[in-house]
Design a protein around this motif. Structure first.
Motif, PDB file in Angstrom:
ATOM      1  N   THR A   1       0.661  -1.198   0.041  1.00 28.30           N
ATOM      2  CA  THR A   1       0.094   0.652   0.197  1.00 28.30           C
ATOM      3  C   THR A   1       0.878   1.465  -0.180  1.00 28.30           C
ATOM      4  O   THR A   1       0.810   1.954  -0.570  1.00 28.30           O
ATOM      5  CB  THR A   1      -0.678  -0.195   1.157  1.00 28.30           C
ATOM      6  N   ALA A   2       2.578   0.534   0.429  1.00 28.75           N
ATOM      7  CA  ALA A   2       2.677   2.395   0.584  1.00 28.75           C
ATOM      8  C   ALA A   2       2.960   3.493  -0.509  1.00 28.75           C
ATOM      9  O   ALA A   2       2.515   4.456  -1.137  1.00 28.75           O
ATOM     10  CB  ALA A   2       4.275   2.147   0.959  1.00 28.75           C
ATOM     11  N   GLY A   3       3.140   2.721  -1.688  1.00 24.93           N
ATOM     12  CA  GLY A   3       3.613   3.222  -2.974  1.00 24.93           C
ATOM     13  C   GLY A   3       2.106   4.003  -3.369  1.00 24.93           C
ATOM     14  O   GLY A   3       2.076   5.461  -3.675  1.00 24.93           O
ATOM     15  N   GLY A   4       1.363   3.559  -2.942  1.00 21.95           N
ATOM     16  CA  GLY A   4      -0.506   4.426  -3.223  1.00 21.95           C
ATOM     17  C   GLY A   4      -0.553   5.479  -2.543  1.00 21.95           C
ATOM     18  O   GLY A   4      -1.014   6.595  -2.737  1.00 21.95           O
ATOM     19  N   ILE A   5      -0.087   5.453  -1.354  1.00 21.61           N
ATOM     20  CA  ILE A   5      -0.151   7.096  -0.307  1.00 21.61           C
ATOM     21  C   ILE A   5       0.457   7.502  -0.474  1.00 21.61           C
ATOM     22  O   ILE A   5       0.308   8.794  -0.802  1.00 21.61           O
ATOM     23  CB  ILE A   5       0.046   5.836   1.390  1.00 21.61           C
ATOM     24  N   ILE A   6       2.153   7.099  -1.046  1.00 19.09           N
ATOM     25  CA  ILE A   6       2.893   8.437  -1.643  1.00 19.09           C
ATOM     26  C   ILE A   6       2.313   8.736  -2.821  1.00 19.09           C
ATOM     27  O   ILE A   6       2.186  10.482  -2.403  1.00 19.09           O
ATOM     28  CB  ILE A   6       4.418   7.463  -1.999  1.00 19.09           C
TER      29      ILE A   6
ATOM     30  N   ASP B   1      -0.549  13.830  -5.283  1.00 19.13           N
ATOM     31  CA  ASP B   1      -0.774  14.498  -5.549  1.00 19.13           C
ATOM     32  C   ASP B   1      -2.485  15.109  -4.984  1.00 19.13           C
ATOM     33  O   ASP B   1      -3.198  15.441  -5.941  1.00 19.13           O
ATOM     34  CB  ASP B   1      -1.964  13.205  -6.002  1.00 19.13           C
ATOM     35  N   ILE B   2      -1.843  15.745  -4.151  1.00 18.58           N
ATOM     36  CA  ILE B   2      -3.115  17.124  -3.621  1.00 18.58           C
ATOM     37  C   ILE B   2      -2.905  17.935  -4.099  1.00 18.58           C
ATOM     38  O   ILE B   2      -2.706  18.817  -4.520  1.00 18.58           O
ATOM     39  CB  ILE B   2      -2.085  17.380  -1.839  1.00 18.58           C
ATOM     40  N   GLY B   3      -4.853  18.347  -4.066  1.00 18.15           N
ATOM     41  CA  GLY B   3      -4.882  19.130  -4.852  1.00 18.15           C
ATOM     42  C   GLY B   3      -5.760  18.921  -6.274  1.00 18.15           C
ATOM     43  O   GLY B   3      -6.410  19.324  -7.087  1.00 18.15           O
ATOM     44  N   ARG B   4      -5.843  17.639  -6.638  1.00 22.37           N
ATOM     45  CA  ARG B   4      -6.156  17.242  -7.616  1.00 22.37           C
ATOM     46  C   ARG B   4      -7.427  16.988  -7.394  1.00 22.37           C
ATOM     47  O   ARG B   4      -8.151  16.585  -6.373  1.00 22.37           O
ATOM     48  CB  ARG B   4      -5.609  14.975  -8.153  1.00 22.37           C
ATOM     49  N   THR B   5      -8.442  16.300  -8.485  1.00 22.34           N
ATOM     50  CA  THR B   5      -9.543  16.730  -8.219  1.00 22.34           C
ATOM     51  C   THR B   5     -10.034  14.753  -7.899  1.00 22.34           C
ATOM     52  O   THR B   5     -10.118  14.281  -9.073  1.00 22.34           O
ATOM     53  CB  THR B   5     -10.905  16.290  -9.498  1.00 22.34           C
ATOM     54  N   PHE B   6     -11.073  14.533  -7.399  1.00 21.18           N
ATOM     55  CA  PHE B   6     -11.383  13.601  -6.894  1.00 21.18           C
ATOM     56  C   PHE B   6     -12.730  13.182  -7.363  1.00 21.18           C
ATOM     57  O   PHE B   6     -13.642  14.291  -7.101  1.00 21.18           O
ATOM     58  CB  PHE B   6     -11.004  12.943  -5.165  1.00 21.18           C
ATOM     59  N   SER B   7     -13.336  11.239  -7.689  1.00 22.28           N
ATOM     60  CA  SER B   7     -14.331  10.963  -8.592  1.00 22.28           C
ATOM     61  C   SER B   7     -15.131  10.693  -7.053  1.00 22.28           C
ATOM     62  O   SER B   7     -14.946  10.779  -6.199  1.00 22.28           O
ATOM     63  CB  SER B   7     -14.197  10.215  -9.522  1.00 22.28           C
ATOM     64  N   ALA B   8     -16.247  11.461  -7.026  1.00 24.43           N
ATOM     65  CA  ALA B   8     -17.450  11.359  -6.019  1.00 24.43           C
ATOM     66  C   ALA B   8     -18.212   9.704  -6.494  1.00 24.43           C
ATOM     67  O   ALA B   8     -18.554   9.247  -5.077  1.00 24.43           O
ATOM     68  CB  ALA B   8     -18.579  12.206  -6.517  1.00 24.43           C
ATOM     69  N   ASP B   9     -17.633   9.169  -7.052  1.00 20.60           N
ATOM     70  CA  ASP B   9     -17.658   7.175  -7.674  1.00 20.60           C
ATOM     71  C   ASP B   9     -16.734   6.108  -6.488  1.00 20.60           C
ATOM     72  O   ASP B   9     -15.941   7.396  -6.972  1.00 20.60           O
ATOM     73  CB  ASP B   9     -17.735   7.426  -8.946  1.00 20.60           C
TER      74      ASP B   9
ATOM     75  N   ASP C   1       1.414   2.114  10.837  1.00 18.69           N
ATOM     76  CA  ASP C   1       2.152   2.342  10.191  1.00 18.69           C
ATOM     77  C   ASP C   1       1.842   3.059   9.057  1.00 18.69           C
ATOM     78  O   ASP C   1       2.081   4.041   7.917  1.00 18.69           O
ATOM     79  CB  ASP C   1       3.525   0.743   9.520  1.00 18.69           C
ATOM     80  N   TYR C   2       0.709   2.777   8.727  1.00 20.55           N
ATOM     81  CA  TYR C   2      -0.046   3.091   7.284  1.00 20.55           C
ATOM     82  C   TYR C   2      -0.601   4.646   7.319  1.00 20.55           C
ATOM     83  O   TYR C   2       0.227   5.715   6.399  1.00 20.55           O
ATOM     84  CB  TYR C   2      -1.853   1.996   6.993  1.00 20.55           C
ATOM     85  N   HIS C   3      -0.854   4.564   8.421  1.00 17.56           N
ATOM     86  CA  HIS C   3      -1.537   6.537   9.082  1.00 17.56           C
ATOM     87  C   HIS C   3       0.337   7.026   9.843  1.00 17.56           C
ATOM     88  O   HIS C   3       0.091   8.452   8.964  1.00 17.56           O
ATOM     89  CB  HIS C   3      -1.423   6.389  10.325  1.00 17.56           C
ATOM     90  N   MET C   4       1.159   6.356   9.751  1.00 17.95           N
ATOM     91  CA  MET C   4       2.361   7.019   9.913  1.00 17.95           C
ATOM     92  C   MET C   4       2.921   7.267   9.034  1.00 17.95           C
ATOM     93  O   MET C   4       3.746   8.667   8.254  1.00 17.95           O
ATOM     94  CB  MET C   4       3.613   6.290  10.670  1.00 17.95           C
ATOM     95  N   ILE C   5       2.977   6.806   7.726  1.00 17.28           N
ATOM     96  CA  ILE C   5       3.455   6.822   6.332  1.00 17.28           C
ATOM     97  C   ILE C   5       2.751   7.821   5.448  1.00 17.28           C
ATOM     98  O   ILE C   5       3.179   8.961   5.243  1.00 17.28           O
ATOM     99  CB  ILE C   5       3.652   5.492   5.331  1.00 17.28           C
ATOM    100  N   ARG C   6       1.152   8.041   5.807  1.00 17.99           N
ATOM    101  CA  ARG C   6       0.956   8.736   4.786  1.00 17.99           C
ATOM    102  C   ARG C   6       0.353  10.105   5.901  1.00 17.99           C
ATOM    103  O   ARG C   6       1.044  10.888   5.204  1.00 17.99           O
ATOM    104  CB  ARG C   6      -0.618   8.181   5.604  1.00 17.99           C
ATOM    105  N   HIS C   7       1.046  10.728   7.559  1.00 16.55           N
ATOM    106  CA  HIS C   7       1.184  11.873   7.538  1.00 16.55           C
ATOM    107  C   HIS C   7       2.725  12.253   7.714  1.00 16.55           C
ATOM    108  O   HIS C   7       2.824  13.429   7.015  1.00 16.55           O
ATOM    109  CB  HIS C   7       0.648  11.761   9.008  1.00 16.55           C
ATOM    110  N   TYR C   8       3.810  11.731   7.102  1.00 19.22           N
ATOM    111  CA  TYR C   8       4.809  11.463   7.084  1.00 19.22           C
ATOM    112  C   TYR C   8       5.017  12.430   5.518  1.00 19.22           C
ATOM    113  O   TYR C   8       5.758  13.579   5.171  1.00 19.22           O
ATOM    114  CB  TYR C   8       6.157  10.334   6.720  1.00 19.22           C
ATOM    115  N   TYR C   9       4.217  11.898   4.190  1.00 20.94           N
ATOM    116  CA  TYR C   9       4.164  12.170   3.354  1.00 20.94           C
ATOM    117  C   TYR C   9       3.667  13.630   3.037  1.00 20.94           C
ATOM    118  O   TYR C   9       3.660  14.350   2.195  1.00 20.94           O
ATOM    119  CB  TYR C   9       4.154  11.198   2.076  1.00 20.94           C
ATOM    120  N   TYR C  10       2.573  13.573   4.040  1.00 16.61           N
ATOM    121  CA  TYR C  10       1.601  14.335   3.409  1.00 16.61           C
ATOM    122  C   TYR C  10       3.046  15.579   4.055  1.00 16.61           C
ATOM    123  O   TYR C  10       2.518  17.288   3.726  1.00 16.61           O
ATOM    124  CB  TYR C  10       0.306  14.286   4.826  1.00 16.61           C
ATOM    125  N   VAL C  11       3.553  16.060   5.596  1.00 17.46           N
ATOM    126  CA  VAL C  11       3.953  16.473   5.674  1.00 17.46           C
ATOM    127  C   VAL C  11       5.336  17.088   5.647  1.00 17.46           C
ATOM    128  O   VAL C  11       5.418  18.235   4.442  1.00 17.46           O
ATOM    129  CB  VAL C  11       4.294  16.462   7.222  1.00 17.46           C
TER     130      VAL C  11
END
Ligand SMILES: Cc1cc2nc3c(=O)[nH]c(=O)nc-3n(C[C@H](O)[C@H](O)[C@H](O)COP(=O)(O)OP(=O)(O)OC[C@H]3O[C@@H](n4cnc5c(N)ncnc54)[C@H](O)[C@@H]3O)c2cc1C
Length: 373
Positions: free
Chosen positions: A287-292, A297-305, A336-346
């Motif tokens: 899952t790490a690659g997808g999270i990173i 990609d922050i700022g892109r438009t996400f689908s409602a589906d 670990d999932y949330h830690m990785i997500r938050h590390y790359y967010y920051v």
């Protein structure tokens, strides 16, 4: 948190040391003296799980260990919203049970406690509350003179109340009747409605727009203490077995005060050892690659589906229930999932805050997975 950062010196002040970076379990779950799973023999109706937190707080008042509990009541007009409260009697503590899944000003009642001249209090809060509390205590003498006990909830993906109805409408087919919501270890969100029915939505079939990092408050996306490591005792459910009764919880005793709190209800608990296999690195690597990518990609438009329809989502959740991490492994995976997500967010969004916000054990874990720093 943006000024003080997570853990570090605050952890050292509380335990006399920081977590051991050579101990993989301590790096994820924080310093503990004991961990086990348990259920309250007499479940408290409408508590979030079996009600261990509420039962402990009620006993703390009854036995006069504390004079008041700094916690939350439900907002009478918005069921899932909170109002801060200083509960001084058992009835008021009982009324604080259940989650309010929105950012909540818990610590406002410290001032009330001070004004009422209280010297022994219990504070129930998320990690951000308890970090602030420990910091206030260093800076304000009136708190230093109080005897303060703390119970921590694990907390992640909390919601800003301006966003709450928008989120709930996208998860539930009947938002107006929803009365209880939980992200479950069976890879589904369970929503209980006022008629007693339970709606189950697989994580894999949520509308894609809910994966937009902008949905969650920035403070939560920068959180590096999911398991509330500065509490005297953390009470959650993450590593507990999901049984049909759905009342097993996970208890992490951290300090002597935590043990005193646990002693108050020890006869009311049925205890079980932690279970499950620690190892989950295969799932994290997948899952790490997808999270990173998502954080980049922050700022892109996400689908409602949703990405996949619910019936396939249910098949996937069921399959994950068999082959995916369980118990202690699920807690490891989720931490670990949330830690990785938050590390790359920051790293991508707030690089100037990276040094302050990211605690020293995080790069050690990222290196374990060979992820870029
Ligand atoms: C947004 C959110 C996310 C969570 N995520 C996880 C998770 O991923 N893994 C996990 O193991 N546990 C998580 N929890 C904690 C979990 O849902 C239960 O609260 C915990 O297991 C205690 O159950 P209980 O039956 O003993 O609680 P109860 O006896 O019902 O007591 C719950 C206590 O938490 C307080 N509380 C409720 N909402 C908030 C809030 N927003 N801020 C501060 N205090 C609050 C209540 O006022 C009450 O005192 C989360 C809680 C919240 C609010």
């Amino acid at each position: 948190m943006f000024k003080n950062g997570w853990l570090g010196d605050l952890e050292k002040q509380l335990f006399g040391r920081e977590r051991n970076f050579e101990n993989p379990v301590e790096m994820r779950f924080g310093i503990t003296s004991e961990r086990f799973t348990a259920r309250l023999k007499q479940r408290i109706p409408d508590a979030q799980w079996s009600g261990i937190i509420t039962a402990t707080a009620m006993k703390a008042i009854e036995r006069k260990l504390v004079e008041g509990v700094v916690t939350l009541h439900r907002d009478p007009e918005h069921y899932f919203f909170s109002v801060p409260v200083l509960a001084r009697n058992i009835e008021d503590v009982y009324a604080s049970r259940g989650n309010k899944p929105v950012l909540s000003p818990v610590l406002r009642s410290l001032q009330t406690a001070y004004r009422q001249g209280l010297t022994r209090i219990l504070v129930i809060g998320a990690a951000c509350h308890l970090h602030m509390l420990r910091d206030f205590r260093e800076r304000f003498p009136y708190l230093r003179n109080m005897q303060i006990y703390t119970i921590g909830i694990p907390c992640v993906d909390n919601i800003d109340r301006n966003r709450w109805y928008w989120v709930l409408e996208r998860i539930s087919s009947s938002p107006a009747t929803a009365r209880h919501m939980e992200f479950m270890p069976d890879f589904r969100i369970h929503i209980r409605h006022c008629d007693g029915s339970t709606e189950k939505i697989p994580y894999f079939s949520l509308p894609q727009e809910l994966s937009d990092p902008a949905v969650f408050p920035q403070a939560c996306m920068c959180c590096f203490d999911y398991l509330n490591s500065l509490s005297d005792i953390t009470i959650g459910y993450l590593a507990a077995e999901l049984t049909p009764r759905q009342d097993r919880q996970w208890v992490l005793v951290r300090t002597e005060k935590g043990r005193e709190l646990l002693d108050l209800i020890k006869n009311e608990l049925e205890r079980f050892p932690e279970w499950g296999e620690w190892k989950c690195d295969g799932f994290i690597r997948q899952t790490a690659g997808g999270i990173i990518k998502q954080m980049g990609d922050i700022g892109r438009t996400f689908s409602a589906d949703p990405l996949i329809p619910q019936w396939i989502g249910h098949l996937l959740s069921t399959a994950m229930g068999f082959i995916g991490p369980k118990g202690i492994g699920f807690a490891h995976y989720s931490a670990d999932y949330h830690m990785i997500r938050h590390y790359y967010y920051v790293r991508y969004l707030l690089p100037d805050h990276q040094e302050k916000l990211v605690p020293a054990h995080v790069p050690v874990i990222l290196r374990e997975y060979g992820l870029p720093l």
